[in-house]
Design a protein around this motif. Structure first.
Motif, PDB file in Angstrom:
ATOM      1  N   GLY A 118       0.785  -1.218   0.000  1.00 35.80           N
ATOM      2  CA  GLY A 118       0.000   0.000   0.000  1.00 35.80           C
ATOM      3  C   GLY A 118       0.819   1.271   0.000  1.00 35.80           C
ATOM      4  O   GLY A 118       2.033   1.267  -0.216  1.00 35.80           O
ATOM      5  N   VAL A 119       0.129   2.370   0.261  1.00 30.12           N
ATOM      6  CA  VAL A 119       0.714   3.711   0.273  1.00 30.12           C
ATOM      7  C   VAL A 119       0.263   4.416   1.544  1.00 30.12           C
ATOM      8  O   VAL A 119      -0.915   4.365   1.907  1.00 30.12           O
ATOM      9  CB  VAL A 119       0.267   4.522  -0.962  1.00 30.12           C
ATOM     10  N   ILE A 120       1.188   5.079   2.225  1.00 35.72           N
ATOM     11  CA  ILE A 120       0.831   5.816   3.434  1.00 35.72           C
ATOM     12  C   ILE A 120      -0.046   7.018   3.052  1.00 35.72           C
ATOM     13  O   ILE A 120       0.088   7.584   1.967  1.00 35.72           O
ATOM     14  CB  ILE A 120       2.104   6.276   4.179  1.00 35.72           C
ATOM     15  N   GLU A 121      -0.956   7.384   3.950  1.00 31.72           N
ATOM     16  CA  GLU A 121      -1.882   8.489   3.684  1.00 31.72           C
ATOM     17  C   GLU A 121      -1.523   9.757   4.450  1.00 31.72           C
ATOM     18  O   GLU A 121      -1.857  10.858   4.032  1.00 31.72           O
ATOM     19  CB  GLU A 121      -3.307   8.081   4.073  1.00 31.72           C
ATOM     20  N   GLY A 122      -0.889   9.611   5.595  1.00 31.79           N
ATOM     21  CA  GLY A 122      -0.588  10.769   6.430  1.00 31.79           C
ATOM     22  C   GLY A 122      -0.200  10.296   7.816  1.00 31.79           C
ATOM     23  O   GLY A 122       0.056   9.113   8.044  1.00 31.79           O
ATOM     24  N   GLU A 123      -0.175  11.234   8.754  1.00 36.75           N
ATOM     25  CA  GLU A 123       0.165  10.921  10.140  1.00 36.75           C
ATOM     26  C   GLU A 123      -1.085  10.521  10.915  1.00 36.75           C
ATOM     27  O   GLU A 123      -2.089  11.256  10.913  1.00 36.75           O
ATOM     28  CB  GLU A 123       0.763  12.149  10.838  1.00 36.75           C
ATOM     29  N   TYR A 124      -1.033   9.389  11.590  1.00 36.25           N
ATOM     30  CA  TYR A 124      -2.046   8.994  12.586  1.00 36.25           C
ATOM     31  C   TYR A 124      -3.461   9.036  11.999  1.00 36.25           C
ATOM     32  O   TYR A 124      -4.410   9.475  12.657  1.00 36.25           O
ATOM     33  CB  TYR A 124      -1.951   9.893  13.835  1.00 36.25           C
ATOM     34  N   THR A 125      -3.605   8.586  10.771  1.00 39.13           N
ATOM     35  CA  THR A 125      -4.898   8.632  10.096  1.00 39.13           C
ATOM     36  C   THR A 125      -5.841   7.592  10.693  1.00 39.13           C
ATOM     37  O   THR A 125      -5.402   6.613  11.325  1.00 39.13           O
ATOM     38  CB  THR A 125      -4.732   8.347   8.602  1.00 39.13           C
ATOM     39  N   PRO A 126      -7.149   7.754  10.501  1.00 41.13           N
ATOM     40  CA  PRO A 126      -8.080   6.721  10.959  1.00 41.13           C
ATOM     41  C   PRO A 126      -7.737   5.339  10.419  1.00 41.13           C
ATOM     42  O   PRO A 126      -7.878   4.338  11.137  1.00 41.13           O
ATOM     43  CB  PRO A 126      -9.430   7.218  10.434  1.00 41.13           C
ATOM     44  N   ARG A 127      -7.251   5.265   9.169  1.00 39.61           N
ATOM     45  CA  ARG A 127      -6.867   3.952   8.626  1.00 39.61           C
ATOM     46  C   ARG A 127      -5.686   3.359   9.390  1.00 39.61           C
ATOM     47  O   ARG A 127      -5.673   2.178   9.710  1.00 39.61           O
ATOM     48  CB  ARG A 127      -6.519   4.068   7.141  1.00 39.61           C
ATOM     49  N   GLU A 128      -4.685   4.196   9.694  1.00 37.32           N
ATOM     50  CA  GLU A 128      -3.530   3.709  10.453  1.00 37.32           C
ATOM     51  C   GLU A 128      -3.962   3.138  11.798  1.00 37.32           C
ATOM     52  O   GLU A 128      -3.531   2.049  12.204  1.00 37.32           O
ATOM     53  CB  GLU A 128      -2.530   4.845  10.662  1.00 37.32           C
ATOM     54  N   GLY A 221      10.286 -10.108  -2.820  1.00 37.72           N
ATOM     55  CA  GLY A 221      10.481 -10.838  -4.068  1.00 37.72           C
ATOM     56  C   GLY A 221      10.393  -9.955  -5.300  1.00 37.72           C
ATOM     57  O   GLY A 221      10.670  -8.750  -5.267  1.00 37.72           O
ATOM     58  N   GLU A 222       9.952 -10.561  -6.417  1.00 38.76           N
ATOM     59  CA  GLU A 222       9.959  -9.897  -7.713  1.00 38.76           C
ATOM     60  C   GLU A 222       9.056  -8.666  -7.772  1.00 38.76           C
ATOM     61  O   GLU A 222       9.195  -7.831  -8.667  1.00 38.76           O
ATOM     62  CB  GLU A 222       9.533 -10.879  -8.809  1.00 38.76           C
ATOM     63  N   SER A 223       8.127  -8.537  -6.866  1.00 38.44           N
ATOM     64  CA  SER A 223       7.183  -7.412  -6.914  1.00 38.44           C
ATOM     65  C   SER A 223       7.762  -6.124  -6.349  1.00 38.44           C
ATOM     66  O   SER A 223       7.056  -5.113  -6.281  1.00 38.44           O
ATOM     67  CB  SER A 223       5.905  -7.772  -6.141  1.00 38.44           C
ATOM     68  N   TRP A 224       9.025  -6.112  -5.942  1.00 35.78           N
ATOM     69  CA  TRP A 224       9.568  -4.960  -5.230  1.00 35.78           C
ATOM     70  C   TRP A 224       9.483  -3.683  -6.053  1.00 35.78           C
ATOM     71  O   TRP A 224       9.135  -2.618  -5.531  1.00 35.78           O
ATOM     72  CB  TRP A 224      11.016  -5.213  -4.799  1.00 35.78           C
ATOM     73  N   ARG A 225       9.785  -3.770  -7.372  1.00 37.50           N
ATOM     74  CA  ARG A 225       9.789  -2.567  -8.207  1.00 37.50           C
ATOM     75  C   ARG A 225       8.369  -2.031  -8.397  1.00 37.50           C
ATOM     76  O   ARG A 225       8.128  -0.820  -8.338  1.00 37.50           O
ATOM     77  CB  ARG A 225      10.429  -2.858  -9.554  1.00 37.50           C
ATOM     78  N   GLU A 226       7.423  -2.925  -8.592  1.00 43.66           N
ATOM     79  CA  GLU A 226       6.025  -2.520  -8.734  1.00 43.66           C
ATOM     80  C   GLU A 226       5.527  -1.855  -7.449  1.00 43.66           C
ATOM     81  O   GLU A 226       4.848  -0.823  -7.480  1.00 43.66           O
ATOM     82  CB  GLU A 226       5.172  -3.732  -9.083  1.00 43.66           C
ATOM     83  N   MET A 227       5.852  -2.441  -6.309  1.00 36.70           N
ATOM     84  CA  MET A 227       5.475  -1.845  -5.028  1.00 36.70           C
ATOM     85  C   MET A 227       6.108  -0.473  -4.851  1.00 36.70           C
ATOM     86  O   MET A 227       5.469   0.476  -4.381  1.00 36.70           O
ATOM     87  CB  MET A 227       5.894  -2.758  -3.869  1.00 36.70           C
ATOM     88  N   TRP A 228       7.366  -0.372  -5.232  1.00 35.71           N
ATOM     89  CA  TRP A 228       8.101   0.888  -5.075  1.00 35.71           C
ATOM     90  C   TRP A 228       7.477   1.989  -5.922  1.00 35.71           C
ATOM     91  O   TRP A 228       7.243   3.106  -5.451  1.00 35.71           O
ATOM     92  CB  TRP A 228       9.566   0.658  -5.441  1.00 35.71           C
ATOM     93  N   LEU A 229       7.180   1.681  -7.185  1.00 35.05           N
ATOM     94  CA  LEU A 229       6.592   2.677  -8.069  1.00 35.05           C
ATOM     95  C   LEU A 229       5.205   3.109  -7.583  1.00 35.05           C
ATOM     96  O   LEU A 229       4.842   4.292  -7.665  1.00 35.05           O
ATOM     97  CB  LEU A 229       6.516   2.131  -9.497  1.00 35.05           C
ATOM     98  N   GLU A 230       4.417   2.159  -7.055  1.00 35.26           N
ATOM     99  CA  GLU A 230       3.116   2.515  -6.484  1.00 35.26           C
ATOM    100  C   GLU A 230       3.297   3.485  -5.325  1.00 35.26           C
ATOM    101  O   GLU A 230       2.564   4.477  -5.187  1.00 35.26           O
ATOM    102  CB  GLU A 230       2.380   1.264  -6.018  1.00 35.26           C
ATOM    103  N   ARG A 231       4.284   3.221  -4.518  1.00 33.13           N
ATOM    104  CA  ARG A 231       4.568   4.058  -3.357  1.00 33.13           C
ATOM    105  C   ARG A 231       5.024   5.451  -3.789  1.00 33.13           C
ATOM    106  O   ARG A 231       4.554   6.470  -3.274  1.00 33.13           O
ATOM    107  CB  ARG A 231       5.644   3.367  -2.522  1.00 33.13           C
ATOM    108  N   LEU A 232       5.947   5.508  -4.756  1.00 39.88           N
ATOM    109  CA  LEU A 232       6.461   6.785  -5.236  1.00 39.88           C
ATOM    110  C   LEU A 232       5.362   7.633  -5.866  1.00 39.88           C
ATOM    111  O   LEU A 232       5.300   8.850  -5.661  1.00 39.88           O
ATOM    112  CB  LEU A 232       7.584   6.540  -6.248  1.00 39.88           C
ATOM    113  N   GLU A 233       4.505   6.987  -6.634  1.00 41.27           N
ATOM    114  CA  GLU A 233       3.436   7.717  -7.311  1.00 41.27           C
ATOM    115  C   GLU A 233       2.392   8.236  -6.324  1.00 41.27           C
ATOM    116  O   GLU A 233       1.849   9.331  -6.481  1.00 41.27           O
ATOM    117  CB  GLU A 233       2.755   6.815  -8.347  1.00 41.27           C
ATOM    118  N   GLY A 234       2.122   7.469  -5.292  1.00 36.51           N
ATOM    119  CA  GLY A 234       1.010   7.789  -4.405  1.00 36.51           C
ATOM    120  C   GLY A 234       1.353   8.525  -3.135  1.00 36.51           C
ATOM    121  O   GLY A 234       0.450   9.064  -2.477  1.00 36.51           O
ATOM    122  N   GLU A 235       2.640   8.564  -2.740  1.00 35.23           N
ATOM    123  CA  GLU A 235       2.953   9.152  -1.435  1.00 35.23           C
ATOM    124  C   GLU A 235       2.662  10.649  -1.431  1.00 35.23           C
ATOM    125  O   GLU A 235       2.998  11.362  -2.363  1.00 35.23           O
ATOM    126  CB  GLU A 235       4.401   8.879  -1.031  1.00 35.23           C
TER     127      GLU A 235
END
Length: 698
Positions: A118-128, A221-235
């Motif tokens: 996933g992607v972090i949304e902010g500090e101390y969010t209701p989801r967190e 595993g192999e998904s590291w780059r996909e996870m990273w790009l999702e994180r970079l795009e969404g943070e």
């Protein structure tokens, strides 16, 4: 490495560790002695915890060796700082000790950080906080768990353990909160009584850098780059959201347990250090939570007490294990009888290039009550004196805009120039009142209060008050300080402009302190209209006219107390040794361009390149900040914060480069940021952020 006996999804390492396992009950509660023994434990390097929405969170677990036969309690720490390549050293200094004492440690990466989905949304969010409640439910349901969970942490983890406890998950029985807050608006890194902290940009840049880091391919595993790009795009760039809330509104009320102290359900051990920005929280916690809370305040920076500076350190492991055994095992060890307040009273420390240890002594107050006040005013000669109210008429103060360069950091990680320096530098730009040399000691513990009447010719301005210990040789140690945006003089929820040219009463609550002024020393009160770069200037710089006869300083007296001995850690150097490939470096400089009238405050921090000896992940982080301001022009203020984060192991390397900038006009805050990611030497990603936010009486 052996197959994990508790799960099919991970590998474990087996260890023996000398650990504290029981309290010697012949000792009084404030000085309990820990008896050592050897117990086996194992480390699950990664365990996936799957949430109800399908998100997998990554956990590292330290498991007591007997958990398969006898269920054990567990302690959760839930952070965005990476369990691998982040908090490993401090985790490895504590959780093996807990596990050896029969307490499982569960260190989980927040979604969008470390190896979690996933992607972090902010500090101390209701989801967190909701995710944390699910994790607690998961822990309690494991066959190795006795169903009782504690939660702890420092800073972010200290915040969210209080916030999660306020949600009342049934399995959460107690918390230990270190360097945290009960009031997110006034006692965190964003705003201070309506003043804009420069640390807000520093922290926004830090989190943008931290969340830009790649997950570890060895785990995901192999998904590291996909996870990273999702994180970079969404943070998100957190600064954008924070600046949308410059007053104390529902955004800051969320996660501030002071909104409902009465509803807080579990025992809380609340710890802080005088050298840190979160020094107010233990007192506010015991005042708000009453007997449910215990306070411990040392001389420390923003670190766990067993490896913090300045010394003396405290036996955090012994404190914590006793706390957990009482509330997670129902062991009758007397932890509930600890004094409500234990504090280290500083005894005249001197500014230094590095404060390894501060003189002082430990005290205990079995029950905390509002302290009696020792009142000071200004006498007819302009001196600070007990009970004086004569004053010397009205005095004008308009500090140079770069007053404050001796303030250090808002929150400190090292006992060097991050701590406040000799205050004579900042006193030169301040209105100063001081006592005659003291004839006897003066002992204080609590938050000083300042009241005065003043006027100014602008809608808002900042007022800063510092209490300073002046040594017989003139050396000046900052004891505490407070800030106030005058538009917030009636509260932080609904700021009001100052009435132009009209004298109005002002009241300020300064930060908490525990301090002994020795005979022969002087107590100094220093007032300024600037404290840069800790707080950023208001749009106008009108100066203030202060009615000295109205000034009243109420110092909180220590009162009845016991002097105690607090056990030091048995291990004087508890952090593990990693493989150093490049050394770290720290620089902090102030540059004054006399021709241009510009002052620049520069910070450089390089962690060096270190490799974990077991997983061989090597990390390096480089931080640079430059704050600048031109004399006479508060709108010239700029701040720039940049980071470079490296992750590598043989055959694989990634890095991210972060740039952030804050500037202003009379009406707007201007923020910019960028994130650039590289795999090897190839650029993989680039993103920019830009926003203009209206200034709200700030």
């Amino acid at each position: 490495m052996k197959k994990n006996q508790f799960t099919d999804s991970a590998l474990v390492s087996q260890y023996f560790h000398p650990v504290p396992t029981r309290i010697d009950r012949e000792q009084p509660p404030q000085a309990a002695r820990i008896v050592m023994s050897q117990q086996a434990f194992s480390v699950i390097e990664n365990e996936w915890i799957t949430l109800k929405d399908g998100t997998r969170l990554a956990a590292r677990i330290w498991m007591p060796g007997n958990a398969g036969q006898e269920p054990v309690p567990a302690v959760l720490e839930f952070l965005p700082y990476r369990k691998r390549g982040g908090t490993d050293p401090r985790d490895e200094s504590t959780y093996p000790v807990f596990a050896g004492a029969g307490i499982a440690g569960v260190r989980v990466d927040i979604r969008g950080s470390g190896e979690s989905d996933g992607v972090i949304e902010g500090e101390y969010t209701p989801r967190e906080l909701s995710d944390a409640c699910e994790i607690i439910e998961w822990i309690a349901a494991q066959p190795w768990s006795n169903g009782n969970v504690g939660m702890m942490g420092i800073s972010w983890g200290g915040f969210n353990c209080l916030q999660v406890a306020a949600l009342k998950p049934s399995a959460l029985k107690a918390v230990i909160s270190i360097a945290s807050t009960v009031d997110r608006y006034n006692d965190d890194i964003h705003y201070k009584n309506g003043c804009h902290l420069s640390a807000q940009l520093s922290w926004a840049a830090t989190m943008l850098a931290y969340q830009s880091r790649s997950p570890d391919p060895e785990i995901v595993g192999e998904s590291w780059r996909e996870m990273w790009l999702e994180r970079l795009e969404g943070e998100p760039f957190f600064m954008e959201e924070w600046l949308d809330h410059q007053r104390r509104d529902a955004f800051w009320e969320h996660g501030s347990i002071c909104e409902d102290f009465d509803g807080f359900p579990v025992p809380a051990l609340v710890i802080a250090g005088w050298a840190d920005g979160y020094r107010n929280t233990p007192i506010k916690a015991i005042e708000g939570l009453g007997s449910k809370a215990k306070a411990l305040i040392g001389p420390w920076v923003h670190k766990y007490p067993h490896f913090a500076w300045p010394k003396p350190r405290a036996d955090f492991h012994g404190e914590a294990i006793a706390w957990w055994n009482r509330w997670l095992r129902d062991e009758p060890n007397g932890a509930e009888k600890l004094p409500q307040m234990r504090a280290y009273i500083l005894d005249g420390p001197r500014p230094a290039l590095r404060r390894e240890a501060d003189p002082g002594f430990w005290i205990a107050k079995p029950d905390w009550t509002a302290p009696e006040r020792e009142n000071f005013g200004i006498d007819a000669f302009g001196s600070l004196k007990q009970c004086a109210r004569d004053g010397i008429g009205e005095m004008f103060i308009r500090s140079p805009l770069d007053t404050g360069t001796a303030a250090g950091e808002w929150f400190t990680l090292k006992p060097d120039a991050e701590m406040a320096g000799d205050q004579r530098i900042d006193d030169s730009g301040s209105l100063v009142f001081e006592t005659a040399p003291l004839q006897e000691e003066h002992l204080y513990l609590g938050q000083p209060e300042l009241a005065l009447c003043l006027r100014c010719n602008a809608p808002s301005a900042n007022l800063v008050a510092r209490i300073v210990d002046v040594h017989p040789d003139g050396t000046a140690t900052r004891v505490t300080y407070g800030t106030l945006n005058l538009a917030h003089r009636k509260g932080n929820a609904a700021p009001e402009p100052m009435p132009k040219g009209k004298t109005v009463p002002i009241a300020m609550l300064l930060d908490a302190c525990g301090y002994r002024f020795a005979p022969g020393h002087r107590i100094r009160l220093s007032l300024s209209t600037s404290y840069w770069p800790i707080i950023l200037p208001a749009a106008d710089d009108p100066g203030l006219n202060i009615d000295t006869a109205s000034l009243s300083l109420a110092m909180p007296m220590l009162g009845a107390h016991q002097r105690i001995d607090l056990p030091a850690p048995e291990n004087p150097d508890p952090l593990p040794e990693y493989i150093e490939h490049l050394p770290g470096e720290t620089r902090r400089t102030v540059e004054r361009d006399m021709g241009a009238g510009v002052t620049r405050y520069r910070i450089h921090e390089d962690t060096g390149l270190e490799e974990h000896p077991d997983n061989h992940l090597a990390t390096r982080e480089i931080r640079d900040e430059i704050w600048s301001i031109r004399q006479g022009d508060p709108l010239s203020m700029t701040g720039e914060a940049s980071w470079v984060c490296h992750l590598q192991r043989p055959g694989w390397s990634v890095r991210t480069e972060i740039e952030t900038r804050l500037s202003c006009t009379r009406d707007k805050w201007l923020i910019e940021a960028s994130v650039t990611a590289f795999e090897g030497d190839d650029q993989l990603f680039h993103k920019t952020y830009e926003k203009r936010v209206a200034r709200d009486f700030m």
